[in-house]
Scaffold this motif. Structure first.
Motif, PDB file in Angstrom:
ATOM      1  N   GLY A 114       0.813  -1.207   0.000  1.00  0.00           N
ATOM      2  CA  GLY A 114       0.000   0.000   0.000  1.00  0.00           C
ATOM      3  C   GLY A 114       0.840   1.248   0.000  1.00  0.00           C
ATOM      4  O   GLY A 114       1.838   1.375  -0.713  1.00  0.00           O
ATOM      5  N   GLU A 115       0.458   2.214   0.893  1.00  0.00           N
ATOM      6  CA  GLU A 115       1.134   3.506   0.936  1.00  0.00           C
ATOM      7  C   GLU A 115       2.551   3.401   1.471  1.00  0.00           C
ATOM      8  O   GLU A 115       3.369   4.291   1.286  1.00  0.00           O
ATOM      9  CB  GLU A 115       0.328   4.485   1.794  1.00  0.00           C
ATOM     10  CG  GLU A 115      -1.038   4.820   1.202  1.00  0.00           C
ATOM     11  CD  GLU A 115      -1.796   5.787   2.075  1.00  0.00           C
ATOM     12  OE1 GLU A 115      -1.255   6.158   3.141  1.00  0.00           O
ATOM     13  OE2 GLU A 115      -2.905   6.179   1.706  1.00  0.00           O
ATOM     14  N   THR A 116       2.846   2.317   2.196  1.00  0.00           N
ATOM     15  CA  THR A 116       4.180   2.207   2.782  1.00  0.00           C
ATOM     16  C   THR A 116       5.257   2.012   1.730  1.00  0.00           C
ATOM     17  O   THR A 116       6.431   2.060   2.038  1.00  0.00           O
ATOM     18  CB  THR A 116       4.239   1.043   3.778  1.00  0.00           C
ATOM     19  OG1 THR A 116       3.973  -0.176   3.079  1.00  0.00           O
ATOM     20  CG2 THR A 116       3.228   1.219   4.875  1.00  0.00           C
ATOM     21  N   LYS A 117       4.887   1.755   0.491  1.00  0.00           N
ATOM     22  CA  LYS A 117       5.909   1.626  -0.546  1.00  0.00           C
ATOM     23  C   LYS A 117       6.571   2.980  -0.835  1.00  0.00           C
ATOM     24  O   LYS A 117       7.500   3.064  -1.613  1.00  0.00           O
ATOM     25  CB  LYS A 117       5.310   1.058  -1.825  1.00  0.00           C
ATOM     26  CG  LYS A 117       4.252   1.943  -2.491  1.00  0.00           C
ATOM     27  CD  LYS A 117       3.650   1.229  -3.684  1.00  0.00           C
ATOM     28  CE  LYS A 117       2.579   2.070  -4.371  1.00  0.00           C
ATOM     29  NZ  LYS A 117       1.997   1.370  -5.521  1.00  0.00           N
ATOM     30  N   MET A 118       6.080   4.062  -0.147  1.00  0.00           N
ATOM     31  CA  MET A 118       6.719   5.367  -0.282  1.00  0.00           C
ATOM     32  C   MET A 118       8.032   5.423   0.501  1.00  0.00           C
ATOM     33  O   MET A 118       8.683   6.441   0.573  1.00  0.00           O
ATOM     34  CB  MET A 118       5.769   6.469   0.219  1.00  0.00           C
ATOM     35  CG  MET A 118       4.460   6.550  -0.562  1.00  0.00           C
ATOM     36  SD  MET A 118       4.699   6.773  -2.341  1.00  0.00           S
ATOM     37  CE  MET A 118       5.396   8.416  -2.351  1.00  0.00           C
ATOM     38  N   LYS A 119       8.402   4.304   1.139  1.00  0.00           N
ATOM     39  CA  LYS A 119       9.720   4.136   1.753  1.00  0.00           C
ATOM     40  C   LYS A 119       9.882   4.839   3.096  1.00  0.00           C
ATOM     41  O   LYS A 119      10.995   4.999   3.570  1.00  0.00           O
ATOM     42  CB  LYS A 119      10.833   4.600   0.807  1.00  0.00           C
ATOM     43  CG  LYS A 119      10.806   3.921  -0.557  1.00  0.00           C
ATOM     44  CD  LYS A 119      10.955   2.413  -0.452  1.00  0.00           C
ATOM     45  CE  LYS A 119      11.017   1.771  -1.843  1.00  0.00           C
ATOM     46  NZ  LYS A 119      11.097   0.308  -1.790  1.00  0.00           N
ATOM     47  N   LYS A 120       8.803   5.286   3.714  1.00  0.00           N
ATOM     48  CA  LYS A 120       8.975   5.818   5.067  1.00  0.00           C
ATOM     49  C   LYS A 120       9.257   4.650   6.013  1.00  0.00           C
ATOM     50  O   LYS A 120       8.868   3.510   5.752  1.00  0.00           O
ATOM     51  CB  LYS A 120       7.717   6.568   5.515  1.00  0.00           C
ATOM     52  CG  LYS A 120       6.512   5.670   5.765  1.00  0.00           C
ATOM     53  CD  LYS A 120       5.338   6.471   6.280  1.00  0.00           C
ATOM     54  CE  LYS A 120       4.157   5.550   6.586  1.00  0.00           C
ATOM     55  NZ  LYS A 120       2.991   6.284   7.102  1.00  0.00           N
ATOM     56  N   PRO A 121       9.953   4.897   7.138  1.00  0.00           N
ATOM     57  CA  PRO A 121      10.214   3.811   8.093  1.00  0.00           C
ATOM     58  C   PRO A 121       8.908   3.185   8.582  1.00  0.00           C
ATOM     59  O   PRO A 121       7.888   3.863   8.712  1.00  0.00           O
ATOM     60  CB  PRO A 121      10.963   4.516   9.221  1.00  0.00           C
ATOM     61  CG  PRO A 121      11.596   5.698   8.577  1.00  0.00           C
ATOM     62  CD  PRO A 121      10.618   6.149   7.531  1.00  0.00           C
ATOM     63  N   GLU A 122       8.957   1.903   8.849  1.00  0.00           N
ATOM     64  CA  GLU A 122       7.767   1.169   9.274  1.00  0.00           C
ATOM     65  C   GLU A 122       8.111   0.303  10.476  1.00  0.00           C
ATOM     66  O   GLU A 122       9.122  -0.407  10.483  1.00  0.00           O
ATOM     67  CB  GLU A 122       7.251   0.289   8.131  1.00  0.00           C
ATOM     68  CG  GLU A 122       5.963  -0.435   8.459  1.00  0.00           C
ATOM     69  CD  GLU A 122       4.777   0.515   8.493  1.00  0.00           C
ATOM     70  OE1 GLU A 122       3.846   0.262   9.264  1.00  0.00           O
ATOM     71  OE2 GLU A 122       4.801   1.525   7.751  1.00  0.00           O
ATOM     72  N   ILE A 123       7.286   0.373  11.536  1.00  0.00           N
ATOM     73  CA  ILE A 123       7.428  -0.467  12.721  1.00  0.00           C
ATOM     74  C   ILE A 123       6.357  -1.542  12.651  1.00  0.00           C
ATOM     75  O   ILE A 123       5.173  -1.245  12.470  1.00  0.00           O
ATOM     76  CB  ILE A 123       7.263   0.358  14.008  1.00  0.00           C
ATOM     77  CG1 ILE A 123       8.225   1.545  14.013  1.00  0.00           C
ATOM     78  CG2 ILE A 123       7.498  -0.518  15.230  1.00  0.00           C
ATOM     79  CD1 ILE A 123       9.673   1.158  13.989  1.00  0.00           C
ATOM     80  N   PHE A 124       6.736  -2.799  12.798  1.00  0.00           N
ATOM     81  CA  PHE A 124       5.754  -3.879  12.696  1.00  0.00           C
ATOM     82  C   PHE A 124       6.213  -5.069  13.528  1.00  0.00           C
ATOM     83  O   PHE A 124       7.399  -5.167  13.865  1.00  0.00           O
ATOM     84  CB  PHE A 124       5.555  -4.270  11.222  1.00  0.00           C
ATOM     85  CG  PHE A 124       6.734  -5.017  10.618  1.00  0.00           C
ATOM     86  CD1 PHE A 124       6.728  -6.414  10.525  1.00  0.00           C
ATOM     87  CD2 PHE A 124       7.862  -4.343  10.163  1.00  0.00           C
ATOM     88  CE1 PHE A 124       7.807  -7.097   9.979  1.00  0.00           C
ATOM     89  CE2 PHE A 124       8.939  -5.013   9.611  1.00  0.00           C
ATOM     90  CZ  PHE A 124       8.913  -6.403   9.520  1.00  0.00           C
ATOM     91  N   ALA A 138      11.896  -2.921  12.801  1.00  0.00           N
ATOM     92  CA  ALA A 138      11.868  -1.633  12.116  1.00  0.00           C
ATOM     93  C   ALA A 138      12.370  -1.827  10.693  1.00  0.00           C
ATOM     94  O   ALA A 138      13.472  -2.346  10.484  1.00  0.00           O
ATOM     95  CB  ALA A 138      12.740  -0.615  12.848  1.00  0.00           C
ATOM     96  N   ALA A 139      11.558  -1.440   9.719  1.00  0.00           N
ATOM     97  CA  ALA A 139      11.959  -1.474   8.313  1.00  0.00           C
ATOM     98  C   ALA A 139      12.353  -0.059   7.910  1.00  0.00           C
ATOM     99  O   ALA A 139      11.544   0.868   7.998  1.00  0.00           O
ATOM    100  CB  ALA A 139      10.817  -1.985   7.442  1.00  0.00           C
TER     101      ALA A 139
END
Length: 648
Positions: free
Chosen positions: A560-570, A580-581
C-alpha cells in the motif's frame, strides 16, 4: 514520636451495622500507620516492612525501588521544570518474591502530573458507574487543590509464604490540600484499560458497559471475578466512610453470594442501568479495612514531595498523606479463596481518581492514568548452539532473565534431559525439542511456556546449494519473488515462506528442484489481497536430497502507501517482538529512540544501515510491559515518530 491521627471508619452495611477500625496496625508485616519508613512504627522499631527505608536498622524491608531517587531530586533543583513530570517506580524485588516470610505479589509508586495537569476529568458529568468510553478529559486543566493527587501507592501481598494465606492490598495517596472533605477511589480493573494522551480517551476497558462483570452460579459461588472499586471519604479530621463495591449485572442482586454479602447500594451509569457497582460486606464480623492519615512533619520518602504549585516540601503537612489496608480474603475477593485460582491476580490495572463530594456518583476530578500490576513476563528459553553434526555433547539450555521466585519445569517428547528437570537450566544430550513451563508457584497452573529445538546431522554433510539472488518487488497488489541458485542438483525442494511479523512464517509454495543442474532461476507471483499488514517478509527454505535444511535471509516488501519508503514499525500491535523497516539512500548510521506514552526514555540505539531496505529487530521491546510506546527513527535525511502498542 510522630503525632498520628487515629481514624474511625463507619462502614454502613445493609442492616446499618458498622465495623470497628482499630489504632495503627501492622498487617501482613506491613506498617499501616500513615508513615512511609520500614523498621518504624510510631518510633524506630525493627521488623516491619513499609514503602521506603529511612535508614532505620532492622529486618524490615522496603517495597518500592528507589534507584535513581537522589539524582531525580537533585534534578528538581537544577531543572525546576522536571518537577512537573510524572514517573513510576515498581517493586524493588521480582513479583511473587517471598520476603520476610510473606509473598510480595507486586507494588507501584506513581507521581502524578503537577502544575497544569494533563490527566484530569473535564468539568461536567464524568462519574463512577459510567463507561470509560464516555469519560472526557481536557488537554490540560487546573483543579481544586483538595482534589489534586500528588502521589499514590499500591501494594499486594499475602500474610505468609503460602497461597492460602490472607491476601492484603495496601494503598496510599497524598493530596495537595489538607482542609475540608476529600474523596477518592481506587478502581481495580480486570482488563488492560489505558489512557491515550494523544486522543484524550480511555481504551481497553471491559465488555459490560465499560467494565468486567462478576459472574456467579445459581448457588452464589463466584465463577469469574470482575472489576472492584474501593471508595473513601476523609473529613477534616478523619476518614469517615469507606465502601467496597464490585461490578455486576443487577440481576445478581436477587441471589445470595457465597463469599460476601450485598451491602444494599447499586449505581450504574443511569437509573435502571443493567450493570453497575454494588456494595459488598464480609460474611464474618470485624474490620476488613484499616486506615490512617499522617501527623505533621512525616518524612515523604526519598523522592521528596512536590506540591501543586511545584514547590518542594521536605515533609507532609498533617493529614496530607492517607494510608489504608484491605483484607481482600476477608472481603471475599481473593481468587484463591473462592476456588478459581490461588495463583490468580485479583485485578490487572489500577485507576486512582478523586471526586467532588461524598456521593459515589459525584463529579470526578483528578486521576492517575491506569497502571498495570501482575504483569509477569513470559518465560524465554535459549541455548547458544542449536545445531550439531558428527557428535552431540552435553548441552545446557537456560531460562533468560529468570525470576528466582518462580518455578521452572522442563520436559521433552523426543530428546533426553540429563539430570534434574526443574530449575532455571537443564542439560541435554540428544537432539529434540525441549519445553520449559513457568509457574508462579509449584502449586500454580502454568503461566507461560517456551521451547528450544536442537538439530543434529550425524554425517556433517553441508548443503552446498548457494542462493545467488533473492529479490522481490510489489506492483498492483502482487509480490513478484525471484531467486537464482547454484548446485541445483543437490536440492530436492524450495519452500517459499512469508510472514507479517518476521517471526512466524507460513509456507506459501513448494517448488521441486527438478533435474536441472548448475544455476537455475525460479519466480513466484504472490497475490496480496488477503494480507492485512503494511509489510510482508519472505524467506526460502532449501531442502537437500539427503534431508539437510538451509534457510535464506529475509527480504521485505512494503504494501500500500508504505511503498513510499517511510520507516515502518511492525507488527503493530505486538507481543513484544518488534521490527523496524528502514529504507536508506546510502550506507549510514541511524538512531532509534523508544519512549513511553508520557515521553519518558525507554531506550536509544544506533544501527548501521546499508543502501536500500534494512530490517532491524528492536530487542529491548521484548521486556517492555503492555502499554503504548513511541518509536522515533532518525536517519541522516529524516526523522519520523510512530506509535506502537505492546500487548502481552
Amino acid at each position: 514520636m510522630k503525632n498520628l491521627y487515629l481514624l474511625f471508619i463507619s462502614f454502613y452495611v445493609f442492616n446499618f451495622t458498622n465495623a470497628q477500625i482499630t489504632s495503627p496496625v501492622i498487617r501482613a508485616n506491613f506498617g499501616v500507620e500513615a508513615d512511609l519508613a520500614c523498621n518504624y512504627y510510631g518510633a524506630p522499631q525493627p521488623g516491619n516492612d513499609d514503602w521506603f527505608s529511612n535508614g532505620n536498622l532492622g529486618t524490615g524491608s522496603f517495597v518500592i525501588d528507589t534507584t535513581g531517587a537522589a539524582a531525580l531530586v537533585a534534578g528538581y533543583t537544577t531543572n525546576p521544570a522536571s518537577r512537573m513530570f510524572p514517573f513510576s517506580r515498581f517493586m524493588r524485588v521480582a513479583p511473587y518474591t517471598t520476603v520476610n516470610n510473606r509473598i510480595w505479589l507486586d507494588a507501584i509508586f506513581h507521581r502524578d502530573y503537577h502544575g497544569t495537569d494533563s490527566t484530569v476529568f473535564a468539568s461536567g458529568s464524568n462519574k463512577n458507574g459510567m463507561s470509560p468510553i464516555n469519560w472526557s478529559a481536557p488537554v490540560a486543566q487546573n483543579i481544586p487543590d483538595k482534589n489534586d493527587i500528588l502521589d499514590a501507592f499500591t501494594h499486594i501481598r499475602r500474610a505468609g509464604p503460602n497461597l492460602t494465606d490472607s491476601l492484603w492490598m495496601f494503598g496510599a495517596i497524598s493530596l495537595d490540600n489538607v482542609t475540608g472533605n476529600r474523596y477518592f477511589d481506587f478502581e481495580l480493573y480486570q482488563t488492560d484499560i489505558r489512557f491515550n494522551r494523544s486522543t484524550l480517551s480511555f481504551l481497553g476497558y471491559g465488555p459490560d458497559e465499560g467494565h468486567t462483570t462478576w459472574q456467579f452460579d445459581a448457588a452464589g459461588n463466584i465463577l469469574k471475578s470482575g472489576d472492584i472499586i474501593l471508595s473513601a471519604e476523609y473529613g477534616s479530621a478523619s476518614l469517615t466512610n469507606v465502601e467496597a463495591r464490585i461490578w455486576i449485572n443487577n440481576a445478581s442482586l436477587l441471589m445470595t453470594p457465597a463469599a460476601f454479602n450485598w451491602g444494599g447500594l447499586f449505581d450504574g451509569a443511569n437509573t435502571g442501568s443493567t450493570f453497575g457497582y454494588a456494595s459488598i460486606t464480609p460474611k464474618t464480623a470485624g474490620a476488613f479495612y484499616t486506615g490512617l492519615q499522617c501527623g505533621n512533619g512525616v518524612w515523604p520518602g526519598p523522592f521528596s514531595l512536590v506540591l501543586q504549585n511545584n514547590a518542594i516540601s521536605p515533609a507532609y503537612t498533617a493529614k496530607q498523606f492517607m494510608e489504608f489496608s484491605v483484607n481482600l480474603s476477608k472481603l471475599g475477593l481473593d481468587p484463591g479463596k473462592f476456588g478459581i485460582d490461588p495463583c490468580g491476580s485479583p485485578f490487572r490495572r489500577v485507576l486512582i481518581k478523586t471526586r467532588a463530594s461524598t456521593s459515589f456518583t459525584a463529579e470526578l476530578k483528578d486521576f492517575i492514568a491506569p497502571f498495570s500490576l501482575f504483569n509477569y513476563p513470559p518465560v524465554d528459553a535459549y541455548t547458544y548452539i542449536t545445531y550439531y553434526c558428527g557428535s552431540m555433547p552435553n548441552t545446557t539450555i537456560n531460562v533468560a532473565n529468570p525470576n528466582p521466585a518462580l518455578t521452572y519445569t522442563w520436559s521433552t517428547t523426543n530428546g533426553t534431559i540429563v539430570g534434574p528437570t526443574t530449575g532455571t537450566s537443564i542439560v541435554v544430550n540428544r537432539p529434540g525439542t525441549y519445553y520449559v513451563a513457568q509457574r508462579m508457584d509449584a502449586l500454580c497452573p502454568v503461566h507461560s511456556i517456551d521451547s528450544v529445538t536442537i538439530l543434529f546431522d550425524s554425517v556433517c554433510t553441508v548443503l552446498n546449494v548457494n542462493l545467488l539472488r533473492f529479490t522481490g518487488s510489489q506492483f498492483n497488489g502482487i509480490s513478484n519473488i525471484n531467486w537464482d541458485v547454484s548446485n541445483n542438483e543437490l536440492a530436492a525442494t524450495y519452500d517459499l515462506e512469508y510472514s507479517v511479523d518476521n517471526e512466524h512464517f507460513n509456507k506459501l509454495v513448494s517448488y521441486s528442484a527438478g533435474s536441472d543442474s548448475g544455476i537455475v532461476s525460479f519466480n513466484y507471483a504472490h497475490d496480496l489481497s488477503n494480507i492485512n499488514s503494511n509489510v510482508i517478509t519472505y524467506r526460502l527454505k532449501i531442502i537437500g536430497k539427503t534431508g539437510q535444511v538451509k534457510y535464506s535471509n529475509t527480504i521485505l516488501i512494503r504494501l500500500g502507501e508504505t511503498k513510499m519508503k517511510k520507516p515502518e514499525i511492525f507488527p503493530n500491535p505486538s507481543d513484544g517482538k518488534v521490527w523496524a523497516a528502514v529504507n536508506s539512500n546510502d550506507n549510514s548510521n541511524i538512531e532509534i529512540y523508544i519512549t513511553d506514552a508520557y515521553g519518558r526514555a525507554v531506550s536509544k540505539n544506533a544501527y548501521q544501515a546499508k543502501k536500500g531496505e534494512n530490517l532491524f529487530e528492536l530487542l529491548e521491546t521484548k521486556n517492555l510491559p503492555s502499554a503504548i510506546y513511541l518509536v522515533k527513527i532518525k536517519t541522516a535525511s529524516s526523522e519520523t515518530t510512530q506509535k506502537i502498542i505492546i500487548k502481552k
